[in-house]
Design an enzyme around this catalytic site. Structure first.
Site, mmCIF file in Angstrom:
data_model
loop_
_atom_site.group_PDB
_atom_site.id
_atom_site.type_symbol
_atom_site.label_atom_id
_atom_site.label_comp_id
_atom_site.label_asym_id
_atom_site.label_seq_id
_atom_site.Cartn_x
_atom_site.Cartn_y
_atom_site.Cartn_z
ATOM 1 N N ASP A 71 51.071 15.213 4.816
ATOM 2 C CA ASP A 71 51.789 15.490 3.543
ATOM 3 C C ASP A 71 51.371 16.474 2.486
ATOM 4 O O ASP A 71 50.141 16.620 2.550
ATOM 5 C CB ASP A 71 52.478 14.290 2.810
ATOM 6 C CG ASP A 71 51.024 13.395 2.258
ATOM 7 O OD1 ASP A 71 50.068 13.322 2.805
ATOM 8 O OD2 ASP A 71 51.023 12.967 1.012
ATOM 9 N N GLU A 128 49.401 10.560 1.610
ATOM 10 C CA GLU A 128 48.156 10.502 1.214
ATOM 11 C C GLU A 128 47.929 11.010 -0.357
ATOM 12 O O GLU A 128 47.525 10.373 -1.519
ATOM 13 C CB GLU A 128 47.056 11.404 1.896
ATOM 14 C CG GLU A 128 45.700 11.352 1.510
ATOM 15 C CD GLU A 128 44.999 12.051 0.174
ATOM 16 O OE1 GLU A 128 44.178 11.833 -0.209
ATOM 17 O OE2 GLU A 128 45.994 12.938 -0.432
HETATM 18 ZN ZN ZN Z 1 44.218 16.361 0.619
#
Ligand code: ZN
Length: 358
Positions: A71, A128
């Site tokens: 992401d 993340e």
């Molecule tokens: Zn990163």
């Protein structure tokens, strides 16, 4: 490295949007990419992707993993990478997405130029940027590697070898409402309880390796009423897990005791969101990459951070993991850029690391 190939792979990756929680299009694309390279891919129930590549010119059976997150932060849709001299930038309307697709492209390039390597896993996590949810929910029973490198730092001469325990606290104080002017003796102020408790806490830098914070206070509803409810949100961190637990207990005790003194009730939820790790320089996963970096002309510097990364969760689940730098700057902004000579250095460092493990 093969500069043209690296740039093509990286720019292909970032052109496919994958803002947090919307990684599917990119992960589907990456599955095809892995297949073309002769690897296989597996998905866990959370949607994280684990790609595997067989050993090259080596009969080693022990896997080594490289991790990167799929992401990007926003704005990350419609990325138009621009290659200029020794830099890759966006067109200024979006982030570049080098965080972390450059990390992924670098691991791939290192594997391609390595003359030999052991079997390799590439772990591509989701979400993340919004709290490392992919790595905290990763199905670790699928991970064959005992050691890993997450390529998600900035500076390519740094190896992040440790991080803190983080405990979050959600505190709800219930007092008793009453008219502030007419019948204050009938009320119990939840704000007073919160104030008394907070004044006892040592906030900010608790000690060299630890911090404590109260981030949010919400309480009361009207000016002339004794406030019944107050909620307080806080956290504490320490590089020493036991110490973090101790600070958390101190914080809880302050609220419990002060509530009791005034006859209020308190409910506290505490949660260990991150668990501290600290890999010594002599640990194989660190020593190997340190040597690899030396061969690539980088003088390795070990660092410890006060935040969490995917590596925190990898380590907590038995995969010894260090974080390497991508060679990007100004991440999480539309000014983000990737330095190609830094990318080349970390690619070479990983190539040497792979060869040493073969
Ligand atoms: Zn990163």
């Amino acid at each position: 490295m093969n500069k043209e190939r690296f740039i093509k792979n990286f720019t292909d990756f970032v052109k496919i949007p994958s803002e947090s929680s919307n990684e599917e299009e990119f992960l589907k694309y990456f599955e095809g990419f892995v297949k073309n390279l002769g690897g296989t891919s597996e998905r866990d129930s959370y949607g994280n992707l684990i790609a595997r590549f067989p050993a090259k010119n080596s009969n080693k059976t022990e896997y080594i993993a490289f991790g990167a997150h799929a992401d990007t932060v926003k704005p990350g849709v419609g990325i138009k990478p621009i290659v200029k001299d020794d830099k890759i930038t966006s067109d200024g309307t979006t982030v570049l997405g080098s965080d972390d697709k450059a990390g992924l492209a670098e691991a791939i390039e290192a594997m391609m130029i390595a003359e030999k390597h052991p079997p390799i896993e590439i772990i591509v996590t989701k979400e993340e940027e919004i709290g490392s949810f992919g790595s905290s929910n990763l199905d670790y029973s699928l991970v064959k590697s005992k050691e890993a490198y997450v390529i998600d730092g900035e500076y390519v001469n740094e190896i992040i070898v440790g991080g803190p325990t983080l405990i979050t606290l959600d505190i709800e104080i219930t007092g008793k409402s009453a008219h502030a002017g007419m019948a204050p003796q009938e009320g119990i102020s939840s704000i007073q309880v919160a104030a008394n408790a907070i004044s006892r806490l040592k906030l900010g830098l608790y000690d060299e390796n630890s911090t404590a914070n109260i981030g949010i206070i919400k309480g009361g509803e009207i000016r002339n009423g004794i406030p019944e409810k107050t909620t307080v949100t806080g956290e504490c961190r320490s590089l020493d897990h036991e110490k973090a637990l101790k600070i958390c207990e101190e914080m809880k005790k302050a609220f419990t005791e002060e509530a009791e003194k005034l006859g209020a009730k308190v409910e506290i939820k505490d949660n260990v969101a991150l668990k501290a790790y600290n890999l010594p320089e002599t640990e194989k996963v660190i020593a190997t990459v340190k040597e690899g970096m030396k061969k690539a002309g980088l003088e390795a510097k070990m660092t410890i951070i006060k935040g969490g990364t995917d590596a925190t969760h990898f380590n907590a689940n038995g995969v010894k993991t260090a974080v390497l730098g991508v060679g990007n700057r100004k991440i999480h902004s539309v000014d983000e850029y990737l330095l190609l000579d830094s990318a080349e250095k970390i690619i070479n460092a990983m190539k040497h690391t792979m060869e040493a493990l073969a």
